[in-house]
Design an enzyme around this catalytic site. Structure first.
Site, mmCIF file in Angstrom:
data_model
loop_
_atom_site.group_PDB
_atom_site.id
_atom_site.type_symbol
_atom_site.label_atom_id
_atom_site.label_comp_id
_atom_site.label_asym_id
_atom_site.label_seq_id
_atom_site.Cartn_x
_atom_site.Cartn_y
_atom_site.Cartn_z
ATOM 1 N N CYS A 99 -15.189 -2.174 -4.864
ATOM 2 C CA CYS A 99 -16.352 -2.003 -4.200
ATOM 3 C C CYS A 99 -17.035 -1.022 -4.584
ATOM 4 O O CYS A 99 -17.950 -0.311 -4.095
ATOM 5 C CB CYS A 99 -16.043 -1.885 -2.397
ATOM 6 S SG CYS A 99 -15.190 -0.157 -2.018
ATOM 7 N N ASP A 112 0.817 -1.019 0.166
ATOM 8 C CA ASP A 112 -0.109 0.199 0.095
ATOM 9 C C ASP A 112 0.848 1.258 0.079
ATOM 10 O O ASP A 112 2.046 1.172 0.375
ATOM 11 C CB ASP A 112 -0.999 0.041 0.843
ATOM 12 C CG ASP A 112 -2.181 0.866 1.033
ATOM 13 O OD1 ASP A 112 -3.335 0.212 0.705
ATOM 14 O OD2 ASP A 112 -2.107 2.178 1.182
#
Length: 460
Positions: free
Chosen positions: A401, A304
């Site tokens: 998502c 990340d």
């Protein structure tokens, strides 16, 4: 890519909005005084979210951290009233955008509480009295969002309420539904409180359910995945649960769990989770490996651009006793891992998060259509870069998502058009049983968040 991702960093904390003045109202009872105090607190939190465009969960969490005077009932009234305001804001805003007017604000709180069937009747009665809504009838127990629209239209005939208004107009432009029935079902799910979903690891599901039920947590299993657990709708103090502290329970929405399940990691696979955040899917991948063999030698590298989520993942992995998870942060546009090395690469790309709107109803009013339109180029760039780490004959999984085809199917198709060495694989939608190359998990299918996932194979 790193610079582009940094644009989605969290917003800075701002001071709450100015309080309202209820000096012209005569509060004669303790309940009325508390009702006005709640009204002021909810008002300040609401405007901090809307005016400063800050995530509601973070705003209310920080408020309770600083204001420790509130008991559990206070917290429930404030939290549930606040999130309900966002849930029904598409309708509530019809009563006047001047919510900084005391009477208007109390009107909004009253109708909001009636739509939610909140149980704190003494406070609702006070709000209704102070708002001058003497003619409004008691709301029935609602089963469907359309019943709520009918009740509002009966009470306020000069206005018109439709179910489509519970999401912004631009939503339907970028997240079209095939039929009005599907659109209504989607609004229905987005307007309901989602359950808390979790996964069990290092423990049997039945043992976990029995342990939680002893604590009056209505835990139950799931028909779709053997390690999924439904913890009900009430807030839970996770740090007070032995299962959680011992790494045997992780909170992860059932829709999110679909991604790990469709990755289908083998016990000894090496996977790279390219945009891991705090590592919910990394932990799931390792857990799925261990379910196949307690001696599974498979590993996961989680990456990340943010260090804090990776530090949180390290804590969660340690708590679970997972030793095959390591982190490697993105430091530049260059891959933080070896090229052509992994059996599986998961790209859970940054997105508009429209699939999580039932859990974060404030975001549907904070965001604009640009939250969707400005993502596909970034998503394609991340997917393209990450694909370089897939070895021949191995798996590449793309997930978001989001409910928008612009961020989902169109990104995958754009990637495949540029990379003939990758092809889509047919997988099975776990909730509908449909076999296809790309799947959108819609919230109403299994009481989940919305997700998208596509699995690709790199040719040998």
């Amino acid at each position: 890519m790193v610079d582009a991702l940094n644009t989605s960093q969290t917003r800075s904390t701002e001071q709450p909005a100015d309080a309202l003045s209820f000096d012209n109202l005569q509060a004669d009872t303790p309940a009325q005084k508390r009702a006005l105090s709640y009204a002021n607190t909810i008002y300040q939190l609401f405007h901090q979210v809307m005016d400063k465009q800050q995530p509601a969960d973070r705003v209310v969490g920080e408020y309770f951290r600083v204001n420790k005077k509130h008991g559990s009932k206070d917290r429930r009234v404030i939290r549930e009233s606040l999130f309900a305001l966002f849930r029904w804001w598409g309708w509530l805003r019809k009563f006047g955008t001047q919510s900084k007017n005391e009477q208007t604000w109390l009107t909004l709180l009253t109708i909001n509480a009636r739509l939610e069937s909140h149980p704190w009747s003494e406070f609702i009665s006070a709000w209704q009295t102070f708002a001058g809504l003497g003619n409004i009838s008691s709301a029935p127990e609602f089963s469907h969002v359309s019943q709520r629209a009918t009740w509002l239209n009966e009470q306020f005939s000069s206005l018109c309420f439709t179910t489509d208004e519970l999401v912004p107009d631009w939503f339907w432009e970028v997240c079209p539904c095939e039929s009005s029935e599907q659109g209504l079902a989607l609004v229905e799910s987005l307007s309901s409180r989602p359950p808390i979903w979790g996964r069990v690891q290092n423990i049997g599901l039945d043992d976990a359910i029995q342990s939680l039920q002893k604590l009056d947590i209505p835990a139950k299993g799931c028909e779709f995945f053997s390690d999924s657990i439904n913890l009900g709708n009430k807030n839970i103090n996770l740090n007070g649960l032995a299962l959680y502290k011992e790494g045997e329970l992780e909170i992860q929405d059932l829709g999110s769990q679909v991604v790990g399940q469709l990755c289908q990691p083998k016990a000894d696979d090496n996977w790279w989770d390219t945009c891991s955040g705090a590592g919910g899917k990394s932990l799931q991948l390792r857990s799925l490996m261990l379910q196949q063999s307690p001696d599974a030698q498979g590993s996961i590298i989680a990456s990340d651009i943010r260090r804090k989520p990776l530090e949180e993942l390290a804590k969660r992995a340690k708590r679970a006793g997972f030793k095959k998870i390591t982190t490697s942060p993105w430091k530049s546009d260059e891959l933080p891992v070896p090229h052509a090395h992994f059996d599986g690469v998961l790209v859970d790309a940054p997105c508009s998060c429209t699939g999580t709107w039932r859990r974060n109803p404030d975001m549907r009013w904070i965001d604009t259509i640009d939250a969707v339109l400005d993502k596909p180029n970034l998503q394609l760039d991340i997917l393209t870069r990450s694909s370089k780490a897939v070895k021949a004959g191995a798996t590449l999984v793309y997930a978001t998502c989001s409910l928008s085809p612009l961020e989902n199917e169109e990104v995958v198709q754009a990637f495949l058009a540029q990379h003939s060495d990758f092809s889509l694989e047919i997988t099975t939608h776990p909730f509908t049983g449909a076999k296809d190359t790309m799947h959108t998990v819609v919230p109403y299918q299994a009481d989940t968040d919305g997700m998208f996932v596509a699995r690709m194979l790199k040719r040998s």
